[in-house]
Design a protein around this motif. Structure first.
Motif, PDB file in Angstrom:
ATOM      1  N   GLY A   1     -11.952 -12.440  -6.646  1.00  0.00           N
ATOM      2  CA  GLY A   1     -12.321 -13.533  -5.755  1.00  0.00           C
ATOM      3  C   GLY A   1     -11.397 -13.749  -4.564  1.00  0.00           C
ATOM      4  N   PHE A   2     -10.695 -12.737  -4.128  1.00  0.00           N
ATOM      5  CA  PHE A   2      -9.816 -12.879  -2.966  1.00  0.00           C
ATOM      6  C   PHE A   2     -10.595 -12.587  -1.687  1.00  0.00           C
ATOM      7  CE2 PHE A   2      -6.721 -12.043  -6.329  1.00  0.00           C
ATOM      8  CZ  PHE A   2      -5.877 -13.124  -6.130  1.00  0.00           C
ATOM      9  N   GLN A   3     -10.435 -13.484  -0.693  1.00  0.00           N
ATOM     10  CA  GLN A   3     -11.081 -13.258   0.595  1.00  0.00           C
ATOM     11  C   GLN A   3     -10.192 -12.421   1.513  1.00  0.00           C
ATOM     12  OE1 GLN A   3     -10.912 -16.588  -0.500  1.00  0.00           O
ATOM     13  NE2 GLN A   3     -13.051 -16.964  -0.997  1.00  0.00           N
ATOM     14  N   TYR A   4      -8.886 -12.503   1.337  1.00  0.00           N
ATOM     15  CA  TYR A   4      -7.934 -11.791   2.187  1.00  0.00           C
ATOM     16  C   TYR A   4      -6.912 -11.064   1.325  1.00  0.00           C
ATOM     17  CZ  TYR A   4      -9.753 -14.997   5.694  1.00  0.00           C
ATOM     18  OH  TYR A   4     -10.573 -15.710   6.516  1.00  0.00           O
ATOM     19  N   VAL A   5      -6.606  -9.836   1.714  1.00  0.00           N
ATOM     20  CA  VAL A   5      -5.537  -9.082   1.073  1.00  0.00           C
ATOM     21  C   VAL A   5      -4.650  -8.552   2.197  1.00  0.00           C
ATOM     22  CG1 VAL A   5      -4.918  -7.122  -0.384  1.00  0.00           C
ATOM     23  CG2 VAL A   5      -6.994  -8.411  -0.864  1.00  0.00           C
ATOM     24  N   LEU A   6      -3.382  -8.940   2.155  1.00  0.00           N
ATOM     25  CA  LEU A   6      -2.423  -8.524   3.170  1.00  0.00           C
ATOM     26  C   LEU A   6      -1.609  -7.340   2.663  1.00  0.00           C
ATOM     27  CD1 LEU A   6      -1.116 -12.079   4.129  1.00  0.00           C
ATOM     28  CD2 LEU A   6      -2.919 -10.772   5.247  1.00  0.00           C
ATOM     29  N   ASP A   7      -1.218  -6.470   3.570  1.00  0.00           N
ATOM     30  CA  ASP A   7      -0.370  -5.334   3.214  1.00  0.00           C
ATOM     31  C   ASP A   7       1.078  -5.794   3.288  1.00  0.00           C
ATOM     32  OD1 ASP A   7       0.895  -2.950   2.787  1.00  0.00           O
ATOM     33  OD2 ASP A   7       0.011  -1.905   4.488  1.00  0.00           O
ATOM     34  N   SER A   8       1.782  -5.771   2.165  1.00  0.00           N
ATOM     35  CA  SER A   8       3.171  -6.229   2.124  1.00  0.00           C
ATOM     36  C   SER A   8       4.162  -5.076   2.192  1.00  0.00           C
ATOM     37  CB  SER A   8       3.414  -7.073   0.870  1.00  0.00           C
ATOM     38  OG  SER A   8       3.193  -6.305  -0.289  1.00  0.00           O
ATOM     39  N   SER A   9       3.710  -3.912   2.665  1.00  0.00           N
ATOM     40  CA  SER A   9       4.621  -2.773   2.848  1.00  0.00           C
ATOM     41  C   SER A   9       5.679  -3.142   3.878  1.00  0.00           C
ATOM     42  CB  SER A   9       3.850  -1.549   3.358  1.00  0.00           C
ATOM     43  OG  SER A   9       2.869  -1.160   2.442  1.00  0.00           O
ATOM     44  N   PRO A  10       6.885  -2.605   3.741  1.00  0.00           N
ATOM     45  CA  PRO A  10       7.926  -2.894   4.734  1.00  0.00           C
ATOM     46  C   PRO A  10       7.452  -2.512   6.137  1.00  0.00           C
ATOM     47  CG  PRO A  10       8.864  -1.760   2.851  1.00  0.00           C
ATOM     48  CD  PRO A  10       7.372  -1.753   2.665  1.00  0.00           C
TER      49      PRO A  10
ATOM     50  N   THR B   1       0.815  -1.213   0.000  1.00  0.00           N
ATOM     51  CA  THR B   1       0.000   0.000   0.000  1.00  0.00           C
ATOM     52  C   THR B   1       0.848   1.263   0.000  1.00  0.00           C
ATOM     53  OG1 THR B   1      -0.221  -0.110   2.407  1.00  0.00           O
ATOM     54  CG2 THR B   1      -2.000  -1.061   1.098  1.00  0.00           C
ATOM     55  N   GLN B   2       2.022   1.230   0.642  1.00  0.00           N
ATOM     56  CA  GLN B   2       2.887   2.415   0.630  1.00  0.00           C
ATOM     57  C   GLN B   2       3.314   2.752  -0.789  1.00  0.00           C
ATOM     58  OE1 GLN B   2       6.190   1.764   3.269  1.00  0.00           O
ATOM     59  NE2 GLN B   2       4.960   2.039   5.113  1.00  0.00           N
ATOM     60  N   GLU B   3       3.723   1.745  -1.532  1.00  0.00           N
ATOM     61  CA  GLU B   3       4.142   1.955  -2.921  1.00  0.00           C
ATOM     62  C   GLU B   3       2.971   2.451  -3.764  1.00  0.00           C
ATOM     63  OE1 GLU B   3       4.917  -0.882  -6.718  1.00  0.00           O
ATOM     64  OE2 GLU B   3       6.012  -1.446  -4.900  1.00  0.00           O
ATOM     65  N   LEU B   4       1.798   1.854  -3.553  1.00  0.00           N
ATOM     66  CA  LEU B   4       0.613   2.245  -4.310  1.00  0.00           C
ATOM     67  C   LEU B   4       0.265   3.711  -4.066  1.00  0.00           C
ATOM     68  CD1 LEU B   4      -1.933   1.518  -6.027  1.00  0.00           C
ATOM     69  CD2 LEU B   4      -3.057   1.041  -3.844  1.00  0.00           C
TER      70      LEU B   4
ATOM     71  N   ALA C   1      -7.647   4.580  -2.439  1.00  0.00           N
ATOM     72  CA  ALA C   1      -6.810   3.392  -2.639  1.00  0.00           C
ATOM     73  C   ALA C   1      -7.449   2.173  -1.982  1.00  0.00           C
ATOM     74  CB  ALA C   1      -5.412   3.635  -2.073  1.00  0.00           C
ATOM     75  N   GLU C   2      -7.942   2.349  -0.766  1.00  0.00           N
ATOM     76  CA  GLU C   2      -8.566   1.227  -0.054  1.00  0.00           C
ATOM     77  C   GLU C   2      -9.809   0.725  -0.785  1.00  0.00           C
ATOM     78  OE1 GLU C   2     -10.775   0.477   4.191  1.00  0.00           O
ATOM     79  OE2 GLU C   2      -9.028   1.789   4.191  1.00  0.00           O
ATOM     80  N   ALA C   3     -10.625   1.649  -1.274  1.00  0.00           N
ATOM     81  CA  ALA C   3     -11.830   1.261  -2.011  1.00  0.00           C
ATOM     82  C   ALA C   3     -11.460   0.491  -3.277  1.00  0.00           C
ATOM     83  CB  ALA C   3     -12.662   2.490  -2.352  1.00  0.00           C
ATOM     84  N   SER C   4     -10.423   0.945  -3.964  1.00  0.00           N
ATOM     85  CA  SER C   4      -9.991   0.272  -5.184  1.00  0.00           C
ATOM     86  C   SER C   4      -9.425  -1.121  -4.869  1.00  0.00           C
ATOM     87  CB  SER C   4      -8.954   1.117  -5.910  1.00  0.00           C
ATOM     88  OG  SER C   4      -8.584   0.492  -7.115  1.00  0.00           O
TER      89      SER C   4
END
Length: 169
Positions: free
Chosen positions: A138-147, A32-35, A126-129
């Motif tokens: 079809g993803f049930q989970y999305v994890l934030d991979s920011s450092p 999310t930081q990069e986005l 960004a969160e809404a998108s």
């Protein structure tokens, strides 16, 4: 007894199907930081914040210069003034120093409020998108991979490119 076996068999089937369904959960990740950093609105928000910060720095610098000039003047005239006048001048200098500190605090609070006001709509968008793209794929989970986000390994589907496409950049 026959009903019990049928009931037990149906229960086991239900538990097995539930376990199988849970094992099929789809998980993705996104930085999310990069986005947010790459969003065009973020660049303009940063420019606006930098402009405001420079304005405050200029005002603080002008106040500090005025204080220094006054202190030099008062120090040069200390011998020719009475103790009462020198005490008043000392209080005036202390008042100016206090004024500068208060202005710095106010400026810092104003910058923080402005930053929040500018970044909230960007992060909300960004969160809404992210939610829209994740649901569509079809993803049930999305994890934030920011450092520093706590994700140790992120080898699954990376949604960053898809969300950027959804946001139009």
């Amino acid at each position: 007894m026959k009903h019990f076996k049928t009931l037990l068999f149906a229960g086991l089937l239900f538990i097995g199907a539930t376990s199988f369904t849970n094992a099929q959960s789809k998980i993705a990740h996104i930085n999310t930081q990069e986005l947010i950093k790459s969003m065009p609105a973020m660049k303009s928000a940063q420019a606006e914040l930098e402009k405001l910060q420079k304005t405050y720095e200029t005002e603080i610098q002008a106040m500090a210069t005025e204080l220094q000039n006054k202190m030099k003047q008062y120090q040069a005239e200390v011998e020719s003034k009475t103790d009462e006048e020198n005490a008043k001048r000392s209080q005036e200098v202390q008042g100016m120093q206090q004024s500068i500190r208060e202005f710095q605090n106010t400026a810092q609070q104003d910058l923080q409020k402005k930053e929040f006001d500018l970044l909230k709509p960007i992060t909300d968008k960004a969160e809404a998108s992210i939610q829209k793209v994740a649901k569509a794929q079809g993803f049930q989970y999305v994890l934030d991979s920011s450092p520093g986000s706590g994700v140790i390994l992120a080898e699954g589907k990376d949604l960053t490119a898809d969300v950027k496409k959804d946001l139009g950049f």
